[in-house]
Design an enzyme around this catalytic site. Structure first.
Site, PDB file in Angstrom:
ATOM      1  CG  ASP A  10      -2.084   1.118   1.124  1.00  0.00           C
ATOM      2  OD1 ASP A  10      -2.303   1.438  -0.042  1.00  0.00           O
ATOM      3  OD2 ASP A  10      -2.589   1.243   2.146  1.00  0.00           O
ATOM      4  N   GLY A  11       0.282   2.260  -0.394  1.00  0.00           N
ATOM      5  CA  GLY A  11       0.976   3.555  -0.453  1.00  0.00           C
ATOM      6  C   GLY A  11      -0.099   4.642  -0.559  1.00  0.00           C
ATOM      7  CD  GLU A  50      -1.029   2.092  -3.540  1.00  0.00           C
ATOM      8  OE1 GLU A  50      -0.643   1.134  -3.477  1.00  0.00           O
ATOM      9  OE2 GLU A  50      -2.171   2.571  -2.998  1.00  0.00           O
ATOM     10  CG  ASP A  72      -4.997  -0.290  -1.734  1.00  0.00           C
ATOM     11  OD1 ASP A  72      -4.209   0.164  -2.269  1.00  0.00           O
ATOM     12  OD2 ASP A  72      -5.395  -0.051  -0.525  1.00  0.00           O
ATOM     13  CG  HIS A 127      -9.357   2.300   3.149  1.00  0.00           C
ATOM     14  ND1 HIS A 127      -8.488   2.513   4.102  1.00  0.00           N
ATOM     15  CD2 HIS A 127      -9.112   2.912   2.052  1.00  0.00           C
ATOM     16  CE1 HIS A 127      -7.560   3.273   3.515  1.00  0.00           C
ATOM     17  NE2 HIS A 127      -7.949   3.593   2.364  1.00  0.00           N
ATOM     18  CG  ASP A 137      -4.586   2.509   5.110  1.00  0.00           C
ATOM     19  OD1 ASP A 137      -4.320   3.301   4.271  1.00  0.00           O
ATOM     20  OD2 ASP A 137      -5.598   2.829   6.270  1.00  0.00           O
TER      21      ASP A 137
END
Length: 147
Positions: A10-11, A50, A72, A127, A137
């Site tokens: 994630d980023g 990301e 994501d 999320h 996250d």
């Protein structure tokens, strides 16, 4: 036979552009071991973070691996699944509309790493109820807060 590794990445940046963080969880089913890595950068974007998360995760692997990489970021996944990266390179790093591909430096590094590792790309809803994605996250926020 190559080792199998499951990676979640994630980023993000806040604001975008702004202070950014990236994170990855690397899990070895064979050894039942998990490793978290993360970091941050000032003056960056969501997309750069990301991509950086995926790069840092793949760079952390010591030998060529079969990788299931979960992200994501549709931008990241589609570049490989929908062959955007292949087409960008074929067109001299131009998009379908003729503009320059953003983050070319990171795409070139990812391209190199995917020649070392056999990566299968998976998209996960951010999320949601995916524990590893949610942990990534959290690590992104920690990385940003520590800048």
């Amino acid at each position: 036979m190559k080792p199998h590794v499951i990676i979640y990445t994630d980023g993000g940046a806040s604001p975008n552009p702004g202070k950014g963080g990236w994170a990855a969880i690397l899990y070895s089913p064979e050894h039942n071991k998990e490793r978290e890595i993360y970091g941050g950068e000032n003056d960056t974007t969501n997309n750069r973070m990301e991509l950086t998360a995926a790069i840092r995760a793949l760079e952390a692997l010591k030998v060529p691996c079969d990788v299931d990489l979960h992200t994501d970021s549709a931008y990241l996944q589609n570049a490989f699944v929908k062959r955007w990266l292949y087409n960008w390179k074929r067109k001299g790093w131009k998009t379908s509309t003729g503009g320059d591909v953003l983050n070319r430096d990171l795409w070139e590094r990812l391209d190199e790493l995917t020649k070392i590792h056999n990566v299968t790309w998976h998209w996960v809803k951010g999320h949601s109820d995916d524990d590893r994605n949610n942990r990534c996250d959290e690590l992104v926020h920690i990385a940003r807060d520590n800048l």
